[in-house]
Design an enzyme around this catalytic site. Structure first.
Site, short mmCIF file in Angstrom:
data_model
loop_
_atom_site.label_atom_id
_atom_site.label_comp_id
_atom_site.label_asym_id
_atom_site.label_seq_id
_atom_site.Cartn_x
_atom_site.Cartn_y
_atom_site.Cartn_z
N CYS A 134 0.41 -1.80 0.05
CA CYS A 134 -0.05 -0.13 -0.08
C CYS A 134 0.93 1.28 -0.35
O CYS A 134 1.37 1.71 0.89
CB CYS A 134 -1.27 0.01 1.10
SG CYS A 134 -1.64 1.58 1.30
N CYS A 137 -0.23 3.88 2.06
CA CYS A 137 -0.46 4.21 3.36
C CYS A 137 1.73 4.35 3.83
O CYS A 137 1.46 5.05 5.35
CB CYS A 137 -0.39 2.27 3.96
SG CYS A 137 -1.69 2.12 3.31
N ASP A 138 2.21 4.05 3.07
CA ASP A 138 3.60 3.44 3.73
C ASP A 138 4.12 3.90 3.13
O ASP A 138 5.98 4.29 3.33
CB ASP A 138 3.78 1.92 3.36
CG ASP A 138 2.67 0.82 4.41
OD1 ASP A 138 2.62 1.63 5.49
OD2 ASP A 138 2.89 -0.04 4.05
#
Ligand code: NAP
Length: 315
Positions: A134, A137-138
């Site tokens: 992701c 997200c990261d």
């Protein structure tokens, strides 16, 4: 005789646990069947910095433990194990696990989607420690670093372009010499000077499991068999997702990729069956959107139960 339930929630990621919290607080005594991967995809992540309310971030498994405890506090019941079959033609619905059966006036499906993985042992070991599925997200963790994206579809192009906001260089590795992605997405990626291309190539190994962090990857060219060690500190696997809908095949309307089709909030093609989270969303795929849709499913189930036909109300 199967036990009777107002609401059976299948799946225990952010969508399922939020549905559990809301239906528990509506005094519906929901039953949550956790599934094999209890807690869902967040159990595979480390620090979550984009879930509102946690200014300093929270570890994925800790966030799920909090959500679980919060729903249990209001009377939700969790059971371990997996649903083996569901009969959505039965009235009430019948949910079978490996060791029990439940009658359900309503069902909330929150079985999620699983990111496809390359299948390397090192990929599993380093998941959340430099390997990610992701970018949203990261990506932020890789500011000023060199990283890789694997895949040749729209997701891979989108993630590669997005990640150039943070990384100094993004190496895109794809197993063929032609991309599956739409032309517009390809053009956008090709125009980006920070993206380097390794086509006809596959990631064979991600290092360094010994150190517990990503330091490089070994890429093999499919035609020449030449292996190259590429220093990277992150590998984003973007080779697609599979919605976990096999239990419902032939019983519920799904789209061409197998995602459950919802309408008017969380309603599916069968009245009384609701779906939330990644099992019905291939676009946003965020913990916070999954949680939001879990809340919608709970409210939709509550409204359905208020108007349930007389013969089912006695269940
Ligand atoms: P996808 O279209 O299925 O593409 C998956 C890619 O991963 C393919 O290039 C495939 O290679 C590769 N791949 C699959 N298994 C692999 C393996 N084991 N090892 C190495 N490579 C592997 O998935 P997606 O990119 O996630 O897109 C899913 C859907 O969402 C598509 O309909 C897409 O158009 C849509 N989407 C749209 C947008 C947008 O418009 N903004 C953004 C993201 C996604 P091959 O090509 O060789 O099969």
């Amino acid at each position: 005789m199967p036990a009777n339930r107002n609401v059976v929630i299948i799946g225990s990621g952010p969508a399922g646990l939020t549905a559990a919290l809301y239906t528990a607080r509506a005094n519906l005594q929901p039953l949550i069947i956790e599934g094999i991967e209890a807690g869902g995809q967040l159990m595979l992540t480390t620090m979550v910095e984009n879930y509102p309310g946690y200014r300093d971030g929270i570890m994925g498994p800790d966030l799920m433990a909090e959500m679980r405890a919060q729903s249990e506090k209001f009377g939700a019941t969790m059971i371990h194990g997996n649903v083996t079959s569901v009969d959505l033609c039965a009235k009430p619905f019948l949910v079978t696990t490996s060791d029990a059966e439940f009658n359900a006036k309503t069902i909330i499906i929150a079985t999620g989607a699983s990111a496809r993985l390359l299948g390397l042992p090192s990929e599993r070991t380093l998941m959340g420690r430099g390997v990610s599925t992701c970018a949203t997200c990261d990506g932020y963790f890789f500011r000023g670093q060199e990283i890789a994206v694997v895949g040749g579809g729209d997701s891979a192009m989108e993630e590669a372009v997005f990640l150039t906001r943070f990384a100094t260089k993004v190496t895109l590795v794809h197993r063929r010499d032609t991309l599956r992605a739409s032309k517009i997405m390809q053009d956008k990626a090709r125009a980006n000077q920070k993206i380097a291309w390794m086509l006809d190539s596959e990631v064979e190994e991600i290092n360094d499991t010994g150190r517990g962090e990503v330091t490089s990857m070994v890429v093999r060219h499919n035609k020449t068999a030449v292996r190259t060690r590429v220093p990277v500190s992150g590998v984003f696997v973007a080779i697609g997702h599979t919605p976990n809908t096999s239990l419902f095949r032939g019983q519920l309307e799904v789209d061409a990729n197998g995602y459950i089709i919802t309408h008017d909030g969380s309603k599916t093609s069968i009245p009384g069956v609701f779906a939330c989270g990644d099992v019905q969303d291939h676009i946003y795929r965020q913990a916070v959107t999954a949680a939001g849709s879990g809340c919608m499913a709970a409210i939709d189930a509550e409204h359905f139960l208020e108007n349930i036909p007389e013969h089912l109300a006695t269940v």
